[in-house]
Design an enzyme around this catalytic site. Structure first.
Site, PDB file in Angstrom:
ATOM      1  N   GLY A 166       0.846  -1.191   0.000  1.00  0.00           N
ATOM      2  CA  GLY A 166       0.000   0.000   0.000  1.00  0.00           C
ATOM      3  C   GLY A 166       0.880   1.239   0.000  1.00  0.00           C
ATOM      4  O   GLY A 166       2.069   1.162   0.312  1.00  0.00           O
ATOM      5  N   GLN A 174       2.751   9.858   2.006  1.00  0.00           N
ATOM      6  CA  GLN A 174       4.123   9.331   1.961  1.00  0.00           C
ATOM      7  C   GLN A 174       4.930   9.875   0.785  1.00  0.00           C
ATOM      8  O   GLN A 174       6.150   9.784   0.783  1.00  0.00           O
ATOM      9  CB  GLN A 174       4.102   7.792   1.886  1.00  0.00           C
ATOM     10  CG  GLN A 174       3.577   7.146   3.153  1.00  0.00           C
ATOM     11  CD  GLN A 174       3.476   5.646   2.988  1.00  0.00           C
ATOM     12  OE1 GLN A 174       2.498   5.145   2.449  1.00  0.00           O
ATOM     13  NE2 GLN A 174       4.482   4.925   3.434  1.00  0.00           N
ATOM     14  N   CYS A 224       6.519  -0.415   7.193  1.00  0.00           N
ATOM     15  CA  CYS A 224       6.078   0.777   6.462  1.00  0.00           C
ATOM     16  C   CYS A 224       7.201   1.230   5.541  1.00  0.00           C
ATOM     17  O   CYS A 224       8.359   1.262   5.955  1.00  0.00           O
ATOM     18  CB  CYS A 224       5.737   1.890   7.454  1.00  0.00           C
ATOM     19  SG  CYS A 224       5.141   3.404   6.668  1.00  0.00           S
ATOM     20  N   LEU A 225       6.840   1.593   4.320  1.00  0.00           N
ATOM     21  CA  LEU A 225       7.851   2.062   3.368  1.00  0.00           C
ATOM     22  C   LEU A 225       8.518   3.353   3.856  1.00  0.00           C
ATOM     23  O   LEU A 225       9.627   3.665   3.434  1.00  0.00           O
ATOM     24  CB  LEU A 225       7.228   2.272   1.986  1.00  0.00           C
ATOM     25  CG  LEU A 225       6.695   1.002   1.300  1.00  0.00           C
ATOM     26  CD1 LEU A 225       5.984   1.355   0.008  1.00  0.00           C
ATOM     27  CD2 LEU A 225       7.822   0.004   1.035  1.00  0.00           C
ATOM     28  N   HIS A 245      -3.840   1.009   8.178  1.00  0.00           N
ATOM     29  CA  HIS A 245      -2.483   1.591   8.166  1.00  0.00           C
ATOM     30  C   HIS A 245      -2.437   2.798   7.216  1.00  0.00           C
ATOM     31  O   HIS A 245      -1.889   3.857   7.566  1.00  0.00           O
ATOM     32  CB  HIS A 245      -1.498   0.494   7.728  1.00  0.00           C
ATOM     33  CG  HIS A 245      -0.083   0.919   7.556  1.00  0.00           C
ATOM     34  ND1 HIS A 245       0.938   0.480   8.376  1.00  0.00           N
ATOM     35  CD2 HIS A 245       0.524   1.730   6.637  1.00  0.00           C
ATOM     36  CE1 HIS A 245       2.089   1.011   7.976  1.00  0.00           C
ATOM     37  NE2 HIS A 245       1.866   1.769   6.919  1.00  0.00           N
ATOM     38  N   GLU A 246      -3.031   2.662   6.028  1.00  0.00           N
ATOM     39  CA  GLU A 246      -3.012   3.763   5.042  1.00  0.00           C
ATOM     40  C   GLU A 246      -3.867   4.940   5.506  1.00  0.00           C
ATOM     41  O   GLU A 246      -3.497   6.101   5.320  1.00  0.00           O
ATOM     42  CB  GLU A 246      -3.493   3.279   3.662  1.00  0.00           C
ATOM     43  CG  GLU A 246      -2.732   2.113   3.057  1.00  0.00           C
ATOM     44  CD  GLU A 246      -1.232   2.260   3.069  1.00  0.00           C
ATOM     45  OE1 GLU A 246      -0.727   3.390   3.144  1.00  0.00           O
ATOM     46  OE2 GLU A 246      -0.557   1.217   3.022  1.00  0.00           O
ATOM     47  N   HIS A 264      -2.008   7.095   7.805  1.00  0.00           N
ATOM     48  CA  HIS A 264      -1.097   8.014   7.111  1.00  0.00           C
ATOM     49  C   HIS A 264      -1.834   9.297   6.718  1.00  0.00           C
ATOM     50  O   HIS A 264      -1.294  10.398   6.860  1.00  0.00           O
ATOM     51  CB  HIS A 264      -0.520   7.379   5.844  1.00  0.00           C
ATOM     52  CG  HIS A 264       0.674   6.497   6.051  1.00  0.00           C
ATOM     53  ND1 HIS A 264       1.838   6.934   6.656  1.00  0.00           N
ATOM     54  CD2 HIS A 264       0.908   5.205   5.705  1.00  0.00           C
ATOM     55  CE1 HIS A 264       2.723   5.931   6.670  1.00  0.00           C
ATOM     56  NE2 HIS A 264       2.185   4.877   6.105  1.00  0.00           N
TER      57      HIS A 264
HETATM   58  O1  GNR Z   1       4.275  -2.672   2.390  1.00  0.00           O
HETATM   59  C1  GNR Z   1       3.717  -2.565   3.479  1.00  0.00           C
HETATM   60  N1  GNR Z   1       3.526  -3.674   4.237  1.00  0.00           N
HETATM   61  C2  GNR Z   1       2.747  -3.688   5.374  1.00  0.00           C
HETATM   62  C3  GNR Z   1       2.844  -4.811   6.191  1.00  0.00           C
HETATM   63  C4  GNR Z   1       2.075  -4.908   7.333  1.00  0.00           C
HETATM   64  C5  GNR Z   1       1.201  -3.892   7.649  1.00  0.00           C
HETATM   65  C6  GNR Z   1       1.101  -2.767   6.856  1.00  0.00           C
HETATM   66  C7  GNR Z   1       1.864  -2.677   5.720  1.00  0.00           C
HETATM   67  S1  GNR Z   1       1.716  -1.284   4.694  1.00  0.00           S
HETATM   68  C8  GNR Z   1       3.303  -1.241   3.964  1.00  0.00           C
HETATM   69  C9  GNR Z   1       3.360  -0.176   2.889  1.00  0.00           C
HETATM   70  C10 GNR Z   1       3.201   1.178   3.535  1.00  0.00           C
HETATM   71  O2  GNR Z   1       4.034   1.698   4.206  1.00  0.00           O
HETATM   72  N2  GNR Z   1       2.051   1.747   3.374  1.00  0.00           N
HETATM   73  O3  GNR Z   1       1.805   2.930   3.986  1.00  0.00           O
HETATM   74 NI    NI Z   2       3.075   2.994   5.701  1.00  0.00          NI
END
Ligand code: GNR
Ligand code: NI
Length: 173
Positions: free
Chosen positions: A49, A54, A95-96, A137-138, A141
């Site tokens: 995601g 980001q 998270c990236l 999670h998104e 953000h």
């Molecule tokens: O790539 C991603 N893997 C992930 C793994 C477990 C819970 C959430 C994520 S999201 C993350 C990509 C990202 O940072 N999205 O904001």
């Molecule tokens: Ni993230």
């Protein structure tokens, strides 16, 4: 997909990650172009995601693909959680924007979300499992929240120092 289409991903503790996004006003060519570049960036980074926050665009837009085959792109524009299950589960997240860090976060097991899709059409998405985790999670953000903020302040401090140091070293090499 050419290199120039890739966007830079902000790294924690960049303060811009704490910006609250405003709604997308219209799904126009600018937004469609941004969606394409966000998918290219997400797939290039092997993420499941990516939120516009980001890539330093503070509008309510996220792209997701939780499939193994990387062939189920999903776009959520102006997403709103309509319902979140009271049952929660702790799962490992990454998270990236926080590279190399993984830790447990408690999330609702299932969510129902209203959003516009990539064509600007209203949709209701019922999600569970990895998709439910990723959507939550998104959407964090978009509210300026990074998953490490659920961890203890001791862990947050350690993560900050580690990433600041890694970025300093990357800059020198
Ligand atoms: O790539 C991603 N893997 C992930 C793994 C477990 C819970 C959430 C994520 S999201 C993350 C990509 C990202 O940072 N999205 O904001
Ligand atoms: Ni993230």
């Amino acid at each position: 997909m050419n290199q120039s289409t890739l966007l830079d991903i902000l790294r924690y503790p960049d303060p811009r990650l704490h910006t609250v996004a405003r709604p997308v006003a219209a799904v126009d060519d600018r937004i469609r172009g941004l969606i394409e570049r966000m998918f290219a960036t997400m797939y290039d980074a092997s993420g499941i995601g990516l939120a516009a926050t980001q890539v330093d665009v503070h509008e309510r837009l996220v792209v997701i693909d939780v499939s193994e085959e990387r062939n189920q792109p999903m776009v959520l524009i102006n997403p709103e959680i309509e319902w979140a299950s009271p049952e929660k589960r702790k799962g490992e997240e990454g998270c990236l924007s926080v590279p190399g860090i993984y830790d447990g976060v408690e999330r609702s097991l299932a969510v129902r979300v209203r959003a516009l899709d990539g064509e600007g059409h209203p949709r209701v998405i019922e999600a569970e499992g990895m998709l439910a985790v990723c959507i939550q999670h998104e959407m964090d953000h978009l509210m300026g929240k990074v998953f490490v903020e659920y961890l203890s302040s001791l862990k947050q401090g350690r993560i900050k120092s580690k990433l600041v140091k890694a970025q300093r070293e990357a800059m020198r090499s």
